[in-house]
Design an enzyme around this catalytic site. Structure first.
Site, PDB file in Angstrom:
ATOM      1  CD  GLU A 128       4.523  -9.945  11.342  1.00 42.50           C
ATOM      2  OE1 GLU A 128       5.504 -10.691  11.261  1.00 42.50           O
ATOM      3  OE2 GLU A 128       4.385  -8.927  10.623  1.00 42.50           O
ATOM      4  CG  HIS A 131      10.754  -6.066   8.805  1.00 40.69           C
ATOM      5  ND1 HIS A 131      11.795  -6.200   7.908  1.00 40.69           N
ATOM      6  CD2 HIS A 131      10.126  -7.273   8.825  1.00 40.69           C
ATOM      7  CE1 HIS A 131      11.794  -7.423   7.415  1.00 40.69           C
ATOM      8  NE2 HIS A 131      10.791  -8.093   7.939  1.00 40.69           N
ATOM      9  CG  ASP A 171       8.416  -6.919  12.113  1.00 43.12           C
ATOM     10  OD1 ASP A 171       8.435  -8.158  12.010  1.00 43.12           O
ATOM     11  OD2 ASP A 171       8.010  -6.163  11.209  1.00 43.12           O
ATOM     12  CG  ASP A 180       8.328 -11.559  13.222  1.00 44.01           C
ATOM     13  OD1 ASP A 180       9.187 -12.257  13.799  1.00 44.01           O
ATOM     14  OD2 ASP A 180       8.304 -11.410  11.991  1.00 44.01           O
ATOM     15  CG  HIS A 217       3.536  -8.831   6.755  1.00 40.88           C
ATOM     16  ND1 HIS A 217       4.382  -8.390   5.774  1.00 40.88           N
ATOM     17  CD2 HIS A 217       4.301  -9.565   7.613  1.00 40.88           C
ATOM     18  CE1 HIS A 217       5.606  -8.847   6.015  1.00 40.88           C
ATOM     19  NE2 HIS A 217       5.585  -9.552   7.122  1.00 40.88           N
TER      20      HIS A 217
END
Length: 273
Positions: free
Chosen positions: A25, A41, A27, A85, A5
């Site tokens: 993942e 993020h 951002d 994301d 993440h």
């Protein structure tokens, strides 16, 4: 798929894969003209994490390409899936198509190397808002225009807003999407969330007429919640601690039913319970 993440700095790719992630993942934030600008993020983010690591998007893609290109000194064979994301909340709804176009051009140039021995990972475009479905259209039409429609074989989709599953299906219909669908469900690790919607998503995946190919749950950092998610039948778990998930998967109760996905596992193919 053990999904690391919030991997937003190039150095974190090695860090998360070495802990056991076969997927990451990342951002993606956009500027006011819908250009993908940073892998960032920002605050607030998950408890126990630094929220402010970042790269320029195209720089990150270069590092990611190296990590997923066989023969490169930075290559990780087991890194097979990347979820972008897409932080489209900063955009107007009418900019979604442009964002898709610009994202496709960035990936084509900096990740896929214009189709010439670029990175090999599968890519999931994760969109937080159902109204931004035209991002998918823009992305697809751009790759076709740039004469690389075959790269769409490597691209899947996710709407990450925890919307009603029927509403998500409608958005895909508008976008003309008929496969390659990952369905996320989850919440920041600072809060608790039940598995009701995950179970609905798994039921859709396992039905004869569902639209979902894979289901993943986020953000899972503890052994107990990992077991609960696996028991619910998910295909992927997004985590800040890949080693925790890998450890639970190695328990005998799970080794019979689950294994870590490799490049030969098609992430768009439904594997039913």
């Amino acid at each position: 798929w053990i999904m690391g993440h919030m991997v937003n700095a190039i150095a974190q790719i090695d860090e998360f894969v070495n802990l056991g992630a076969n997927s990451i993942e990342t951002d993606v934030s956009f500027d006011k003209n819908a250009n993908p600008e940073y892998t960032y993020h920002g605050i607030p983010c998950d408890c126990g994490r630094t929220c402010t690591k970042w790269e320029y998007f195209n720089t990150f893609l270069g590092g990611l390409r190296k990590a997923t290109t066989p023969g490169d000194s930075k290559y990780h064979e087991k890194l097979v899936l990347v979820v972008f994301d897409l932080k489209t909340g900063s955009l107007y709804d009418n900019q979604a198509y442009d964002a898709g176009t610009k994202l496709a051009k960035s990936l084509l140039q900096n990740y896929w190397n214009k189709g010439n021995n670029g990175g090999r990972a599968y890519i999931v475009l994760s969109i937080p808002n159902l109204d931004h479905y035209k991002l998918i259209t823009g992305f697809k039409e751009t790759l076709t225009k740039e004469e690389h429609p075959e790269l769409m074989d490597k691209v899947g989709y996710d709407f990450s807003g925890n919307d009603d599953i029927g509403d998500v299906a409608k958005a895909y219909k508008k976008a003309g999407v008929t496969g390659h669908v990952w369905q996320s469900d989850g919440i920041t690790n600072c809060l608790l969330r039940g598995l009701d919607r995950v179970r609905k998503a798994v039921a859709n995946r396992d039905s004869s007429n569902g639209y979902i190919n894979k289901v993943y749950y986020w953000t899972v950092d503890k052994r107990a919640s990992t077991s609960d998610a696996l028991d619910a039948g998910v295909d992927g778990i997004m985590t800040n601690y890949p080693d925790v998930i890998a450890d639970v998967l190695s328990e005998s109760v799970y080794t019979a039913k689950f294994r870590i996905a490799t490049y030969d596992d098609n992430p768009w193919e439904t594997f039913k319970n």
